[in-house]
Design a protein around this motif. Structure first.
Motif, short mmCIF file in Angstrom:
data_model
loop_
_atom_site.label_atom_id
_atom_site.label_comp_id
_atom_site.label_asym_id
_atom_site.label_seq_id
_atom_site.Cartn_x
_atom_site.Cartn_y
_atom_site.Cartn_z
N ILE A 115 0.89 -1.16 0.00
CA ILE A 115 0.00 0.00 0.00
C ILE A 115 0.93 1.21 0.00
O ILE A 115 1.90 1.25 0.75
N LYS A 116 0.65 2.15 -0.83
CA LYS A 116 1.54 3.29 -0.97
C LYS A 116 0.74 4.56 -0.81
O LYS A 116 -0.37 4.66 -1.32
N LEU A 117 1.35 5.52 -0.09
CA LEU A 117 0.77 6.86 -0.15
C LEU A 117 1.37 7.45 -1.41
O LEU A 117 2.49 7.97 -1.41
N ALA A 118 0.66 7.34 -2.50
CA ALA A 118 1.24 7.68 -3.79
C ALA A 118 1.48 9.17 -3.94
O ALA A 118 2.48 9.59 -4.51
N ASN A 119 0.53 9.99 -3.49
CA ASN A 119 0.78 11.43 -3.53
C ASN A 119 -0.12 12.13 -2.52
O ASN A 119 -1.21 11.66 -2.20
N ALA A 120 0.36 13.25 -2.04
CA ALA A 120 -0.42 14.06 -1.11
C ALA A 120 -0.12 15.52 -1.43
O ALA A 120 1.02 15.88 -1.74
N THR A 121 -1.16 16.31 -1.38
CA THR A 121 -1.01 17.73 -1.72
C THR A 121 -1.64 18.58 -0.66
O THR A 121 -2.79 18.35 -0.27
N LEU A 122 -0.88 19.57 -0.19
CA LEU A 122 -1.43 20.53 0.75
C LEU A 122 -1.46 21.86 0.01
O LEU A 122 -0.43 22.33 -0.49
N SER A 123 -2.65 22.42 -0.12
CA SER A 123 -2.71 23.67 -0.88
C SER A 123 -3.47 24.73 -0.09
O SER A 123 -4.29 24.43 0.77
N TYR A 124 -3.14 25.96 -0.41
CA TYR A 124 -3.82 27.08 0.23
C TYR A 124 -4.30 28.03 -0.84
O TYR A 124 -3.55 28.48 -1.70
N VAL A 147 -5.11 31.34 -1.83
CA VAL A 147 -4.91 32.73 -1.45
C VAL A 147 -6.06 33.60 -1.92
O VAL A 147 -6.44 34.57 -1.28
N GLY A 148 -6.58 33.25 -3.09
CA GLY A 148 -7.69 34.05 -3.62
C GLY A 148 -7.17 35.04 -4.64
O GLY A 148 -6.20 34.81 -5.34
N ASP A 149 -7.80 36.17 -4.69
CA ASP A 149 -7.42 37.17 -5.69
C ASP A 149 -6.32 38.06 -5.14
O ASP A 149 -6.35 38.46 -3.98
N LEU A 150 -5.38 38.35 -5.94
CA LEU A 150 -4.24 39.17 -5.54
C LEU A 150 -4.21 40.38 -6.46
O LEU A 150 -3.97 40.26 -7.65
N GLY A 151 -4.50 41.53 -5.89
CA GLY A 151 -4.48 42.71 -6.75
C GLY A 151 -5.61 42.67 -7.75
O GLY A 151 -6.58 41.91 -7.61
N ALA A 152 -5.46 43.46 -8.77
CA ALA A 152 -6.54 43.58 -9.74
C ALA A 152 -6.52 42.46 -10.77
O ALA A 152 -7.55 42.08 -11.31
N ASN A 153 -5.35 41.95 -11.05
CA ASN A 153 -5.24 41.04 -12.18
C ASN A 153 -5.19 39.56 -11.82
O ASN A 153 -5.79 38.76 -12.50
N ILE A 154 -4.47 39.23 -10.78
CA ILE A 154 -4.29 37.80 -10.49
C ILE A 154 -5.48 37.26 -9.71
O ILE A 154 -5.83 37.78 -8.66
N LYS A 155 -6.10 36.25 -10.28
CA LYS A 155 -7.28 35.66 -9.66
C LYS A 155 -6.97 34.25 -9.20
O LYS A 155 -6.13 33.57 -9.79
N ASN A 156 -7.71 33.81 -8.19
CA ASN A 156 -7.65 32.40 -7.79
C ASN A 156 -6.24 31.90 -7.58
O ASN A 156 -5.87 30.81 -8.00
N LEU A 157 -5.44 32.69 -6.92
CA LEU A 157 -4.07 32.25 -6.68
C LEU A 157 -4.09 31.14 -5.64
O LEU A 157 -4.72 31.26 -4.60
N ASN A 158 -3.45 30.05 -5.94
CA ASN A 158 -3.29 29.05 -4.88
C ASN A 158 -1.88 28.52 -4.89
O ASN A 158 -1.21 28.44 -5.92
N VAL A 159 -1.44 28.22 -3.69
CA VAL A 159 -0.08 27.75 -3.47
C VAL A 159 -0.18 26.32 -2.98
O VAL A 159 -1.04 26.01 -2.16
N PHE A 160 0.69 25.47 -3.45
CA PHE A 160 0.58 24.08 -2.99
C PHE A 160 1.94 23.42 -2.83
O PHE A 160 2.93 23.83 -3.43
N VAL A 161 1.91 22.39 -2.01
CA VAL A 161 3.08 21.54 -1.81
C VAL A 161 2.62 20.11 -2.10
O VAL A 161 1.60 19.67 -1.58
N THR A 162 3.34 19.43 -2.95
CA THR A 162 2.96 18.06 -3.29
C THR A 162 4.10 17.10 -3.05
O THR A 162 5.25 17.43 -3.32
N GLY A 163 3.78 15.96 -2.55
CA GLY A 163 4.80 14.93 -2.41
C GLY A 163 4.31 13.66 -3.09
O GLY A 163 3.12 13.36 -3.06
N THR A 164 5.21 12.93 -3.73
CA THR A 164 4.81 11.64 -4.32
C THR A 164 5.66 10.54 -3.73
O THR A 164 6.77 10.77 -3.26
#
Lengths: 360, 997
Positions: B921-930, B932-949
């Protein structure tokens, strides 16, 4: 393009714009139908097919062209090297299983997944690598000989091919007790048929007796009448054993036939025993007066796996280095009398050069 | 584009004024509003239309829409978005601006979800077959190189394992068990209606003692970021429409399409590092010295303390960037994407680099919008630098074997810092192997498809799909003469060295015509039918050149191929026989009040590959479903939201054999000599598969808990196999492709469950899992077929697996090991002369589990997968690390740890000693993401994540990874569950951001 049309209708006013737009609609539909039909026509025209496979980089049988039967016959003798030259093939199945030679495993050396030990101890599985391999290669010679007969060989060539086939089929019968066969031009895709011992003995006898008068004598490297006689001798000598291995009985008439054939060979005056037994195995053994039928090799140009007969018994640190493989047992050695040449000794050109003795 | 739309609508309405104006000539007003969902989120891309005026627009990123210059009148304003219940409002437009706000409710009924089936889309509620759908949000995450990795562990009945840790390496995908006696056993992949032939255009290389580097994944040319969903068709009623290629299942890949609305740019950038997940235990310098002492060996200690495996490994960096542009109007949508991926493998010098560009558009033409074109283009290039890790290395081993067996007391370097290379020795310095070997491959794939369609009316649509896939592969390989590899090493007799250059061109063309019918033909009875014709053509050709005896020249051998010796040059080329497929198919789905469903499909396939006597085959299937939930007696059962019973039966086929297999073929060799390549078989036909499937789909507690249970039974007959002709046959006789008599049975149960455990505004927790129980048996097969060829000292020509009646496919059949005797030699049942059935590489169960928790902006996703009950043959332990190595090479740590003194002379032999439990049985991948939402006028739906495989591995297996499959085929018969010094698996940690503009 669309834009210009609208500007036009605009300039003409709303009323005309109306009809213009309507007609644009219907012509649009017509265009669509034409476009569509064109597509259909194009695609179906390109697509529907008969499903004929085109061979590109290859060709099928019809283009093979006529092959030269003499070249095929020369090739046939070369295929005999596979089973007979070298201690890995027919030699191994005869000598290792009869206790005349032994293939010991030393550590990891010669372990080979127990293949050799299994032969010696008679504990092989039904897919044993050597037994299967030799069966296949002997049959491949038999097939090649049969196949040659489809290329319109002359009488002598056909007789030689039939001799080679009889030769290997005798060994197949001796080793496995039954012989698969195909007729010339029979497709290799289907099942082959099998002759059991009695039928095969009869077949071999007929074959050899038919080719005997046809064969002419062109030396020991090719099939010749004495070789056919020799094979017939072997057939009659072993007939009792081949028919009943558990309790063989040997017919007096068969034995008489053996004697008669032997007398023919001896009486021809073509052969005599050499004084030096090992002259039959020397590098110039084509001069030996004992050889009736042998496999030809030319050192450095066109040779089979003969060197392995030597190397399988010599050690890595000898010169030339060997494979440290097979050896024999004291029981076998003791069956040769004191003073028998075959027990071995020095040999000029070998012992003085490399320090290796001949014989046991 | 928005500009054009405005002009268009303005002019259009101007013209229609004369017909439709009721009030003042040319009185217009602004009609606008917004579309939001029930929690106030803006619903971007909602199609808002003024029905009577045939005006349409899309809601922008804030959910706002507007129509300008709407003539006064009374209209129906409609808001429509997939996944939401369509709403209509009546509006009266006067001279003043009018605003309408829509609040759309999500359409929770999963039954309305659309599933892509062969050649059409079908509502999930109409499905009668066993189909698993995995959407983009459920895909596995991490530095993924090909689409099949996305669904690993996500679909019941599907076993997907990466063959090794090679970046971009191949995978084994088996749907509902093993039934391939020849070929890859992989399912048919269809991308947006284009069927792939599963080939990889990477050419071969000169192998020799080193062996063959395993192929890479043929699907790597698809950018996983471009995939919207993947459907796995498992039972015959779903796959039969693909006829003679569907026996191993079908995977449909649907790529992301443009969404109408404002131009939307989505970008993802990620970078990370990978390191070896798990090592194989060998001795270090001190332990080696101790072992030498234990055995009283005087030679073998060179005084040092070296970890050769460490020396060839590194931390590999990977990076991936993807940008996608999507937008357009309702009638002209497009999506363009570019992607770049670069993965440094954990083995030094190995690298995988991918360039991707894709464009697709959906256009509707004519005023009636009846004529449309869908088109797509994918351009991709994969560049690989391959490490010298092979599947079938002999005594000298390949890189991993050389590193594991390197004497740990011996330095890899000379005192002067140069690499220590021992001329004439069979011990190869692994760093030397890396330095001497150079293998680069470039594969370019272009896949274009063009699909016009015409909606004749509401219920009849004609569609044509034309596509071309062109793949071009180039490979250059060279091994320098200074490495002491057998056949490569330069010495007094030869300059040494070897090089090869190969090029392949594979072209696949497809033309499909379909006619779709979808209409209520009787009161309550709906018929959804599709009839079609398909033509496919495959052409493969290539060239290959190799040479030897280059010596130590200053340049790479492949840049000066002419510098070798004349006698060692070899050139060859091939042009495979043309292969064409012509098929007719028909499917009808009868739907009575969504309660009773009946599906029937039939496909007639003809292939040039089949023998003349069997050119065409028919593949029918039938299935029925009963939507029990729709029945009156269940309507009021509140906890049950869905209950459907399905049953199906069908026949499919497989035709994975080379073209030209049914005819006699001769190939040209040196000097025009013809040799027989193939014996023809006019009766050659497809391998037949018959499958029965019974399933239940259920949903409980308002779809909070949904699941599927399927029982299946598959019989595979007419087993394709390249048989050697019966004796007597010609020396070096060519094979004859035959359909063997025999049956392979695969039976099993599949369970899949999804649960929405917690669903509040702040927290949500979903879990999903699947379990498949499988049983595989071969029946009524005459004879026994060996496979699983081992390599290495003492193991040459030994096979350990068989295909034989009464046993599972690739049953491990070898000596039964009983332990060591008093003298330290191996003891076997019947002294090792009889072989027994001692291991089964087929899993008894496949498991997959995923959990997805989000709290406010944070989200944690973890995916587990595994197989249970399968055995692995550890050939690394058998061939490379045996006790007999002591004194010259390294040995396995198990000898050091063991209490028993195994004899130094114990010969190497295959046996059940090296069969280990491969359950994992393997923990094949796990992702922790946050988010952030909209940043300023232009950047939308910003999300930051860390993934391990490859984070956790639970297994008893002692090798690098329990997820392993090294190809050890014999005569075309594949193998399973053998591990032999393969590329080790890596664990990665990636950091990334995603945002939209």
């Amino acid at each position: 393009m669309k834009k210009s049309r609208y500007f036009k209708s605009h300039a003409l006013g709303c009323g005309t714009g109306n009809s213009a737009s309507l007609s644009k609609q219907s012509s649009g539909r017509k265009n669509a139908i034409y476009f569509f039909l064109a597509l259909l026509h194009l695609s179906f025209g390109v697509a529907c097919t008969d499903l004929n496979e085109e061979l590109r980089g290859e060709t099928n049988r019809g283009n093979l062209g006529s092959a030269n039967p003499q070249a095929l016959l020369d090739g046939l003798y070369l295929t005999m090297r596979g089973p007979y030259q070298g201690p890995w093939s027919w030699w191994a199945l005869q000598q290792l299983t009869s206790d005349e030679a032994i293939p010991p495993t030393r550590g990891g050396d010669w372990a080979d997944n127990g293949a050799w030990r299994a032969l010696y101890l008679h504990r092989w599985q039904l897919d044993h690598t050597t037994i299967d391999g030799v069966f296949r290669v002997l049959n491949s010679v038999s097939y090649a000989a049969t196949d040659l007969l489809t290329f319109s060989p002359n009488e002598q060539q056909a007789a030689e091919a039939r001799f080679v086939r009889a030769y290997v089929q005798f060994d197949i019968l001796s080793g496995w007790g039954q012989v698969p066969y195909r007729e010339p031009a029979e497709s290799v895709v289907g099942l082959s048929r099998v002759r059991q011992a009695e039928e095969q003995i009869e077949y071999l006898r007929n074959e050899l007796q038919e080719i005997l008068p046809i064969l002419s004598n062109n030396g020991s490297a090719r099939a010749n009448p004495d070789a056919a006689r020799y094979l017939l001798m072997k057939l009659f000598l072993n007939k009792g054993m081949l028919l009943n291995r558990a309790n063989p009985t040997f017919d007096a008439t068969d034995m008489d036939e053996v004697i008669r054939l032997a007398d023919e060979i001896i009486g021809s005056g073509r052969y005599s025993l050499e004084d030096d037994y090992f002259a039959n195995f020397a590098v110039d053994n084509h001069n030996s007066s004992e050889l009736i039928f042998a496999s030809a090799n030319a050192a450095g140009e066109n040779a089979g796996g003969l060197s392995n007969f030597w190397r399988v018994t010599t050690h890595m640190h000898m010169n030339p280095s060997g494979l440290n493989g097979f050896t024999t047992l004291s029981d076998v050695y003791d069956r040769f009398e004191e003073g028998d040449q075959r027990r071995g000794g020095t040999y000029p050109g070998m012992t003085d050069v490399a320090g290796v003795h001949i014989g046991f | 584009m928005l500009q054009f739309h405005r002009i268009f609508s303005r002019l259009f309405c101007f013209c229609l004024l004369s017909i439709f104006s009721q009030s003042n000539l040319c009185a217009q007003a602004l009609l606008g509003g917004s579309v939001k969902d029930n929690v106030g989120k803006a619903l971007v891309g909602t199609s808002v239309s003024v029905v009577e005026l045939k005006l349409a627009t899309s809601a922008d990123k804030d959910g706002n829409f507007s129509f300008t210059n709407v003539p006064a009148g009374r209209y129906t304003l409609q808001a429509k978005l997939l996944g939401y219940i369509t709403q209509e409002k009546i509006v009266v437009v006067g001279s003043a601006p009018k605003t309408e706000h829509f609040v759309l409710n999500p359409n929770d009924e999963q039954l309305e979800e659309v599933v892509v089936m062969g050649y059409a889309s079908v509502k999930k509620s109409d499905l009668t077959g066993a189909v698993s759908k995995v959407s983009a949000e459920d895909f596995n995450k991490g530095p993924i190189t090909s689409p099949d990795q996305l669904i690993q562990g996500k679909a019941s009945g599907v076993q997907m394992i990466n063959n090794s840790g090679q970046p971009g390496g191949g995978s084994t995908v088996k749907i509902r068990g093993t039934s391939a006696v020849t070929g890859s056993g992989q399912p048919l992949y269809v991308v947006d209606g284009v069927a792939l032939d599963g080939s990889n255009a990477r050419p071969g290389a000169v192998g020799g003692e080193l062996g063959t580097v395993p192929p890479s994944n043929p699907l790597a040319f698809i950018n996983p970021n471009d995939i919207e969903s993947m459907e796995v068709l498992k039972d015959a009623s779903a796959t039969a429409i693909y006829g003679s290629r569907a026996a191993y299942g079908v995977v449909l890949i649907t790529t992301k399409r443009g969404k109408s609305g404002a131009l939307r740019i989505d970008a993802t950038l990620t970078g990370g590092v990978s390191s070896i997940m798990r090592k194989v235990d060998v001795l270090d310098g001190d332990q080696y010295r101790e072992m030498l002492a234990r055995y009283g060996l005087s030679l073998g200690d060179y005084g040092d303390n070296v970890d050769a495996l460490d020396a060839i490994l590194r931390d590999g960096f990977n990076t991936q960037s993807d940008v996608a542009f999507s937008g357009g109007s309702e009638d002209a949508r497009f999506r363009a994407s570019v992607g770049y991926q670069n993965q440094d493998g954990i083995v030094k010098t190995s690298n995988f680099e991918k360039f991707n560009g894709a464009f697709n558009g959906n256009f509707k033409m004519l005023e009636s919008k009846k004529l449309g074109v869908d088109m797509g283009l994918v351009v991709n290039q994969v560049k690989e630098r391959l490490a010298p890790i092979t599947t079938n290395a002999g005594f000298y081993g390949s890189l991993i074997g050389q590193a594991l067996s390197w004497n740990p007391t011996r330095s890899l370097y000379n005192p002067d810092g140069t690499l220590f290379i021992e001329q004439g020795s069979f011990m190869v310095n692994p760093l030397g192997m890396l330095g001497a070997y150079n293998d680069q491959s470039t594969v370019t794939n272009i896949l274009g498809n063009f699909s016009p369609y015409y909606k004749v009316n509401d219920w009849l649509e004609y569609r044509m799909l034309g596509s071309i896939k062109y793949a071009n592969g180039n490979r250059r390989t060279s091994t320098r003469s200074w490495i002491n590899m057998l056949g490569i090493e330069g010495n007094a007799n030869t300059r040494g060295g070897a090089a090869s250059v190969g090029a392949n061109e594979f072209t696949t063309t497809q033309m499909t015509h379909t006619l779709n019918f979808n209409k209520e033909i009787w009161d309550g009875l709906n018929l959804n039918a599709v009839a079609g014709y398909e033509y496919m053509r495959f052409e493969n050709r290539g060239t290959f050149m190799s040479g030897r005896e280059y010596g130590d020249i200053d340049v790479d051998y492949t840049d000066a191929l002419q510098a070798g010796s004349q006698g060692s040059r070899s050139i060859s080329s091939f042009n495979n026989p043309s292969s064409e497929l012509q098929s007719y198919f028909f499917r009808a789905i009868f739907n009575y009040r969504s309660r009773y469903l009946l599906t029937g499909t039939i496909r007639r396939d003809g292939s040039t590959k089949f023998g003349v006597n069997n050119k065409y085959g028919n593949f029918p299937s039938f299935s029925a479903a009963w939507n029990i939930k729709e029945e009156a007696f269940l309507k009021n059962v509140s906890f049950l939201s869905d209950l459907k019973l399905r049953a199906g039966w069908g026949k499919t086929g497989n035709q994975e054999f080379p073209s030209g297999a049914a005819v006699d073929r001769y190939g040209y060799g040196l000097n025009g000599v013809l040799t027989s390549l193939n014996n023809g078989n006019p009766d050659l036909k497809w391998q037949s598969d018959e499958q029965t499937n019974i399933g239940v789909d259920f949903g409980l507690f308002n779809s909070r808990l949904t699941g599927t249970i399927d029982l299946f039974s598959k019989q595979t007959t007419d087993l394709l196999y390249p048989r050697v002709p019966y004796y007597p046959n010609s020396p070096g006789t060519a094979i004859v492709w035959t359909n063997l008599e025999g049956v392979i049975q695969n039976r099993g149960v599949e369970l899949a469950l999804q649960g929405k455990l917690i669903q509040t505004d702040e927290i949500s927790w979903n879990i999903g899992g699947n379990l498949t129980l499988l049983r595989n048996r071969v029946r009524d097969l005459e004879g026994s077929y060996n496979t699983g060829l081992l390599n290495g000292q003492g193991l040459s020509n030994t096979t350990i697996e068989v295909v034989r009646s009464g046993l599972p496919m690739f049953a491990m059949f070898t000596r039964d090991y009983l332990g060591l005797d008093a003298n330290g030699f191996s003891e076997y049942a019947d002294e090792g002369y009889t072989y027994y059935y001692v291991g089964n590489p087929n899993p008894k169960a496949l498991v997959g589990f995923s959990t997805d928790i989000s709290y406010k902006g944070f989200s944690l996703v973890a995916n587990f997968n595994g197989t249970l009950g399968n055995d692995i043959y550890n050939e690394t332990e058998n061939a490379v690390l045996a006790i007999g190595n002591l004194g010259t090479r390294n040995i396995s740590r198990s000898y050091y740890d063991s209490g028993q003194m195994e004899s130094f002379a114990n010969p190497i032999a295959p046996s059940s000693r090296y069969i280990e439990d491969g359950s994992y049985i393997k923990l094949a991948n796990a992702t922790l993401s946050y988010r952030v939402g909209d940043l300023g006028a232009n950047i939308k739906n910003l999300n930051v994540f860390v993934t391990g495989t490859n984070l956790l591995l639970f297994t008893k297996y002692s090798g690098f990874d329990a997820e392993i499959n090294v190809e050890k085929s014999v005569g075309g018969l594949p193998s399973a569950g053998i591990d032999y010094i393969a590329y080790p698996s890596s664990r990665t940690f990636n950091l990334g951001i995603g945002f939209s503009l």
